[in-house]
Design a protein around this motif. Structure first.
Motif: not given
Length: 364
Positions: A251-254, A262-271, A276-284, A291-295
Motif C-alpha cells: 500500500h505504501a509503495l502503491h 486492498s487497503k486502497r479499495k477499503a478506503i474507497k468503500a468507506s467514502e 476524507h482520509n483521516l489517516g492510520g487505519e480509520c477509513n479502512a 468488502l468482506f460482507k460481499k465475500e
C-alpha cells in the motif's frame, strides 16, 4: 550499526534474512512479554496508547541487548504514531541510552533509511545485484509466512485435536526463518503444506467467518490483542484479518492497485460514510467490513487501543455500517488492564450470536 525495529507481523523473519545475506546486524528485542509491557507502562506518559507502551518496552529491551540504532515508523495527521518519533527519543535519552534514530515515513525514508542502507551495503562490499536478490528472498520468506498463517486460520476451527494447528504453525514459521536459500525455502514450503494436510480435521463443520479489523498494531500482533485470532479459531470460527506486513508495504509503495481487497479499495468503500482520509487505519476499518460482507463474512471484530482517536471515529461509523449491511460488529478497546476472562466471555457471546443468526435464517 546494530539496528532494531518494533515488532510488526513477520518483520523479524524479513530482517533476519536480510541480515544474513547483506547486513546490517539486527538486534531484535526478546519476544514481547509481561516485562516488556511493564517497562513500557512505567516510562510512558499516562495518556499513551497501548502500542506506544509495547514499542517503548521493546526498544528498552533491544538497547539493553546492545542495539545502537533504532528505525521507527512514523505518520502524519491526527494518529498519535506521529508523536512517537520525538517522545520516545526523549524518554530513552532520559533513561541514559545512547543511539541513532531513523524516522521512516514517506517524506524522509530516502534520506533517513535508504541512503544509510546504501552506505552500509558499500561498507560491507555487497553489490547492488546481491542486495536486490536479498530483498527478493526476504520478501518471499514473509509471503510464505503469511501464507501458512492463512492456512492456520482455515484449519484451526476444523481441527479435532485442539492446539494442533497452532503447533504446526509455530514449527512452520521456525522452518521458514531457518531457510538460507531459495531451494531450501521451496522445500520448506512443501514441508509446511504436508504438515497442514496431516492435521486431523472435521470437514463436516461449516465455521462462521469473522473479520478482524482495526488499528494496525493491535490487529497484526498477537501479543497486543491477547491472541484473539487463536481464541476465535479454537471456538470454531474461521478468521481473516485486514492488516499484514506485506499489504502495508505494498500500500505504501502503491503496488496494490489490482488487489480487490486492498487497503486502497477499503478506503474507497468507506467514502459514503467518511469523505476524507483521516489517516492510520480509520477509513479502512470502515471499508473492510463492506468488502468482506460481499465475500460471505458474517461478523466483524474491531480492535483499538484504549484512547485511540481515529478508531473511535471508525467505531461510531461502524454502528451505521452494521445496521445498513446487517453485519454484527463487536468492538474491543484494549488496554493493559483488560483480562483474558473478559475477552473470552465477550467472544463466546459473539460466536453464540452468529450461530443463532444462522439458525434463524435456516428456519425462514
Amino acid at each position: 550499526m546494530k539496528l532494531t525495529v518494533p515488532y510488526l507481523g513477520h518483520i523479524d523473519i524479513f530482517l533476519n534474512a536480510m541480515a544474513r545475506k547483506i547486513g546490517p546486524e539486527f538486534v531484535f528485542p526478546p519476544k514481547t512479554s509481561s516485562r516488556t509491557l511493564l517497562l513500557g507502562t512505567k516510562y510512558s506518559p499516562e495518556s499513551a496508547c497501548l502500542p506506544f507502551k509495547f514499542i517503548l518496552g521493546n526498544f528498552i529491551e533491544a538497547l539493553e541487548k546492545g542495539a545502537d540504532t533504532i528505525a521507527m515508523i512514523t505518520d502524519h495527521g491526527p494518529c498519535r504514531v506521529g508523536m512517537y518519533d520525538v517522545v520516545m527519543q526523549q524518554i530513552l535519552k532520559d533513561l541514559g541510552f545512547q543511539f541513532d534514530w531513523i524516522a521512516m515515513d514517506d517524506t524522509r525514508i530516502l534520506g533517513d533509511y535508504l541512503l544509510r542502507f546504501n552506505r552500509e551495503r558499500k561498507k560491507r562490499g555487497v553489490s547492488l545485484w546481491e542486495s536486490l536478490q536479498a530483498i527478493r528472498f526476504s520478501w518471499k520468506k514473509v509471503k510464505l509466512s503469511e501464507s501458512v498463517e492463512r492456512m492456520a486460520q482455515k484449519a484451526r476451527p476444523l481441527e479435532v485435536k485442539r492446539g494442533e494447528t497452532t503447533r504446526v504453525l509455530t514449527d512452520s514459521l521456525r522452518w521458514i526463518d531457518e531457510a538460507s536459500n531459495f531451494r531450501e525455502l521451496s522445500q520448506t514450503h512443501q514441508q509446511c503444506l504436508e504438515k497442514f494436510n496431516r492435521i486431523e480435521k472435521d470437514d463436516t463443520q461449516n465455521p462462521p467467518k469473522v473479520l478482524i479489523t482495526g488499528e494496525g498494531y493491535m490487529v497484526i500482533n498477537p501479543h497486543a490483542n491477547q491472541d484473539i485470532e487463536r481464541r476465535l479459531g479454537e471456538m470454531g470460527v474461521e478468521v481473516a484479518r485486514t492488516v499484514w506486513f506485506t499489504t502495508q508495504i505494498t500500500h505504501a509503495l502503491h503496488l496494490d492497485l489490482f488487489n480487490p481487497k486492498s487497503k486502497r479499495k477499503a478506503i474507497k468503500a468507506s467514502e459514503p460514510y467518511l469523505k476524507h482520509n483521516l489517516g492510520g487505519e480509520c477509513n479502512a476499518s470502515i471499508g473492510y467490513p463492506i468488502l468482506f460482507k460481499k465475500e460471505g463474512y458474517e461478523g466483524v471484530i474491531q480492535l483499538l487501543p484504549f484512547g485511540c482517536m481515529l478508531e473511535a471515529v471508525a467505531k461510531n461509523i461502524l454502528v451505521k455500517v452494521s445496521r445498513e449491511y446487517d453485519l454484527p460488529i463487536l468492538t474491543f478497546s484494549l488496554s493493559e488492564n483488560l483480562s483474558e476472562t473478559m475477552i473470552d466471555t465477550r467472544l463466546g457471546a459473539f460466536v453464540d450470536l452468529l450461530q443463532q443468526r444462522r439458525g434463524r435464517k435456516r428456519n425462514r
